[in-house]
Design an enzyme around this catalytic site. Structure first.
Site, PDB file in Angstrom:
ATOM      1  N   SER A  27       0.868  -1.095  -0.130  1.00 51.51           N
ATOM      2  CA  SER A  27      -0.025  -0.147  -0.091  1.00 51.51           C
ATOM      3  C   SER A  27       0.830   1.216  -0.149  1.00 51.51           C
ATOM      4  CB  SER A  27      -0.809  -0.023   1.165  1.00 51.51           C
ATOM      5  OG  SER A  27      -1.677  -0.933   1.533  1.00 51.51           O
ATOM      6  N   ARG A  31       1.569   4.177  -3.227  1.00 47.77           N
ATOM      7  CA  ARG A  31       1.169   5.607  -2.943  1.00 47.77           C
ATOM      8  C   ARG A  31       2.618   6.325  -2.903  1.00 47.77           C
ATOM      9  NH1 ARG A  31      -2.528   2.470  -0.548  1.00 47.77           N
ATOM     10  NH2 ARG A  31      -4.399   3.209   0.177  1.00 47.77           N
ATOM     11  N   ARG A 127     -13.473  -7.456 -10.906  1.00 46.11           N
ATOM     12  CA  ARG A 127     -13.718  -6.575  -9.430  1.00 46.11           C
ATOM     13  C   ARG A 127     -14.460  -5.254  -9.683  1.00 46.11           C
ATOM     14  NH1 ARG A 127      -8.031  -6.659  -6.198  1.00 46.11           N
ATOM     15  NH2 ARG A 127      -9.520  -6.105  -4.395  1.00 46.11           N
ATOM     16  N   GLN A 174      -9.174   2.237  -0.371  1.00 42.58           N
ATOM     17  CA  GLN A 174      -8.934   2.275  -1.933  1.00 42.58           C
ATOM     18  C   GLN A 174     -10.117   3.503  -2.311  1.00 42.58           C
ATOM     19  OE1 GLN A 174      -9.287  -1.320  -3.806  1.00 42.58           O
ATOM     20  NE2 GLN A 174      -7.176  -2.086  -2.932  1.00 42.58           N
ATOM     21  N   ASP A 320      -6.988  -7.972   4.895  1.00 42.43           N
ATOM     22  CA  ASP A 320      -6.112  -8.897   3.849  1.00 42.43           C
ATOM     23  C   ASP A 320      -5.664 -10.283   4.421  1.00 42.43           C
ATOM     24  OD1 ASP A 320      -6.211  -6.911   1.865  1.00 42.43           O
ATOM     25  OD2 ASP A 320      -4.692  -5.964   2.256  1.00 42.43           O
ATOM     26  N   ARG A 351     -12.398 -14.767  -1.703  1.00 42.11           N
ATOM     27  CA  ARG A 351     -11.482 -15.144  -0.636  1.00 42.11           C
ATOM     28  C   ARG A 351     -12.225 -16.147   0.486  1.00 42.11           C
ATOM     29  NH1 ARG A 351      -7.048 -10.615   0.190  1.00 42.11           N
ATOM     30  NH2 ARG A 351      -5.790 -11.363  -1.700  1.00 42.11           N
ATOM     31  N   ARG A 392      -2.337 -14.357  -1.846  1.00 40.39           N
ATOM     32  CA  ARG A 392      -2.543 -14.722  -0.334  1.00 40.39           C
ATOM     33  C   ARG A 392      -3.139 -16.088  -0.028  1.00 40.39           C
ATOM     34  NH1 ARG A 392      -0.464 -10.071   1.205  1.00 40.39           N
ATOM     35  NH2 ARG A 392      -1.745  -7.903   0.270  1.00 40.39           N
TER      36      ARG A 392
HETATM   37  C1  S3P Z   1      -5.683  -1.336   0.260  1.00 38.84           C
HETATM   38  C2  S3P Z   1      -6.946  -1.349   0.756  1.00 38.84           C
HETATM   39  C3  S3P Z   1      -7.863  -2.561   1.037  1.00 38.84           C
HETATM   40  C4  S3P Z   1      -6.741  -3.692   0.806  1.00 38.84           C
HETATM   41  C5  S3P Z   1      -5.778  -3.776  -0.224  1.00 38.84           C
HETATM   42  C6  S3P Z   1      -4.853  -2.762  -0.147  1.00 38.84           C
HETATM   43  C7  S3P Z   1      -5.026  -0.168  -0.093  1.00 38.84           C
HETATM   44  O1  S3P Z   1      -8.629  -2.408   0.052  1.00 38.84           O
HETATM   45  O2  S3P Z   1      -7.739  -4.982   0.868  1.00 38.84           O
HETATM   46  O3  S3P Z   1      -5.106  -4.880  -0.243  1.00 38.84           O
HETATM   47  O4  S3P Z   1      -3.826   0.086  -0.320  1.00 38.84           O
HETATM   48  O5  S3P Z   1      -5.669   0.896   0.087  1.00 38.84           O
HETATM   49  P1  S3P Z   1     -10.036  -1.848   0.169  1.00 38.84           P
HETATM   50  O6  S3P Z   1      -9.784  -0.475   0.658  1.00 38.84           O
HETATM   51  O7  S3P Z   1     -10.888  -2.149  -0.822  1.00 38.84           O
HETATM   52  O8  S3P Z   1     -10.812  -2.667   1.517  1.00 38.84           O
END
Ligand code: S3P
Length: 440
Positions: A27, A31, A127, A174, A320, A351, A392
């Site tokens: 993550s 960013r 997705r 996200q 996750d 999952r 995962r």
């Molecule tokens: C993430 C947010 C999560 C997570 C993903 C990474 C991120 O998803 O499951 O692996 O980097 O912002 P969601 O925000 O859709 O829950």
């Protein structure tokens, strides 16, 4: 994204011992590249995850005209072009397997003077993107998706963005991040409220790059029209990658493992709390800070795990980690109940269904629910378990195999390279019984 089929052979190894450093946080790496690309000046990123997901994001910014050097593995030097310096790419932008890449880019590209098309691999193409399309349209973005709000996404040029006050219908970092990144280009102050606080890396990193963001758990506000200043980013080790070793060392008798400098952002460490409720023996040593994030060494020793009702309040903080938690539960004493985790159905795979089916193939007793599962702990047998290309799930099955009575073949593991390059040799180095014949 990954080419070629990879299946693993796994089975009981030795007690897990020694120490290891897992790769950089996914993550944070996404960013860091994104903000560095649209900052003024040159940013240095260290600890960058050399995974396919984060490399795909870096490659996209290169095709948008940003020079990105890789002086050493896990380092990137990003020559930022400023908030309005990106230029349109000649073709579609390939996000690979990465939901984070596609959703955050949708927000960042909404305010550009050129059109972009975002595509992904087979998993990402299934997705839901409606969750980012809805708020971005409210801000004034002209954005098209395939039937049902699925990728590819076409983001049209020259949108005039207006700030919104948006309450997220699902807890999603996200979606929050997509809206905040569009908010950089919007007129007015963009505010996002969340039903449950989610990871706040976008907010923290905006602040590190000098943007006047305001945030607290559950809410973030960005005024539009400022500038980002290049900075140095030090990416901590990914808690979600450490999680596999926390579960594995808890389960394998005789284990005593030290995981170095793990990112301990409280919005990520829900699994630690859940494992402790199950009786795990994990101690935090030498807490400190790295790149503005809390980090610690984690020492994990084998313990007898008991089933629990996973507190729903922990779910977003361990979203996750459920494939690994399912494995812990399948080998614990008694019953584990997971509820309030319907989001698991729209991750890299469904999952709940995929992990349940793979563990059932090894003899686990799991009953699915729409938003979770009931898992009765017991023993696991050898067999064939299909990860359905979910990184995962594949790594979680490798843990399960360490306690299975016979050899386990784990199918469709190539995507492990999206988040954890080098998992097989690293896991073997601390005692896993695991091999990837195609790679040897
Ligand atoms: C993430 C947010 C999560 C997570 C993903 C990474 C991120 O998803 O499951 O692996 O980097 O912002 P969601 O925000 O859709 O829950």
């Amino acid at each position: 994204m990954s080419s070629g089929r990879v299946d693993w052979q796994a089975g009981a190894g030795s007690p897990l011992r020694g120490e290891l450093v897992v790769p950089g946080d996914k993550s944070v790496s996404h960013r860091a590249v994104m903000l560095a690309a649209i900052a003024d000046g040159t940013s240095e990123i260290e600890g960058f995850l050399e995974g396919e997901d984060t490399r795909a994001t870096a490659a996209i910014f290169q095709s948008l005209g940003v020079r990105i050097d890789a002086p050493d593995p896990s380092r990137r030097r990003v020559h930022g072009v400023g908030l309005h310096g990106l230029r349109g790419a000649p073709g579609p932008l390939d996000c690979g397997n990465a939901g984070t890449g596609m959703r955050l880019l949708a927000g960042l590209l909404a305010g550009q003077a050129f059109e972009s098309v975002l595509v992904g691999d087979a998993s990402l193409s299934r997705r839901p993107m409606g969750r980012v399309i809805t708020p971005l349209r409210q801000m004034g973005t002209r954005i098209d998706a395939a039937e049902g709000g699925l990728p590819p996404l076409t983001i049209h040029a020259n949108n005039v963005l207006q700030a919104i006050d948006y309450e997220l219908p699902v807890a999603s970092a996200q979606v929050k991040s997509a809206v905040l990144l569009a908010g950089l280009y919007a007129r007015g102050e963009t505010r996002v409220r969340e039903p449950h606080p989610t990871r706040d890396y976008t907010e923290r990193m905006l602040a590190a790059f000098g943007w006047p963001v305001r945030f607290r758990p559950g809410e973030a506000v960005v005024p539009g029209g400022h500038a980002l200043r290049a900075t140095a980013v030090s990416v901590p080790a990914d808690f979600s990658s450490a999680a596999f070793f926390l579960v594995a060392a808890s389960l394998v008798p005789g284990s005593d493992l030290l995981l170095r400098r793990v990112g301990m952002n409280p919005r990520r460490t829900g699994l630690l709390q859940a494992l402790r409720l199950m009786g795990a023996d994990i101690t935090e040593l030498d807490p400190g800070e790295q790149g503005g994030e809390p980090v610690a060494d984690l020492r994990v020793r084998h313990a007898r795990l008991r089933g629990i009702e996973v507190p729903e309040v922990l779910v977003p903080d361990m979203i996750d980690e459920f494939p690994a938690l399912f494995v812990a539960a399948a080998l614990a004493e008694g019953r584990t109940v997971v509820r309030g985790a319907a989001e698991l159905r729209v991750k890299e795979s469904d999952r709940i269904a995929v992990t349940a089916a793979a563990l059932q193939a090894l003899g686990a007793r799991i009953v699915e629910a729409p938003d979770g599962a009931v898992i009765d702990g017991g023993a696991l047998a050898g067999g064939v378990a299909d990860s359905h290309g979910d990184h995962r799930v594949a790594m979680s099955l490798a843990i399960a195999a360490q306690r299975a009575a016979g050899p386990v073949e784990i199918l469709d593991c190539a995507n492990v390279a999206t988040s954890f390059p080098g998992f097989v040799p690293l896991a073997r180095s601390v005692g896993f019984g695991l091999s990837s014949p195609q790679a040897e």
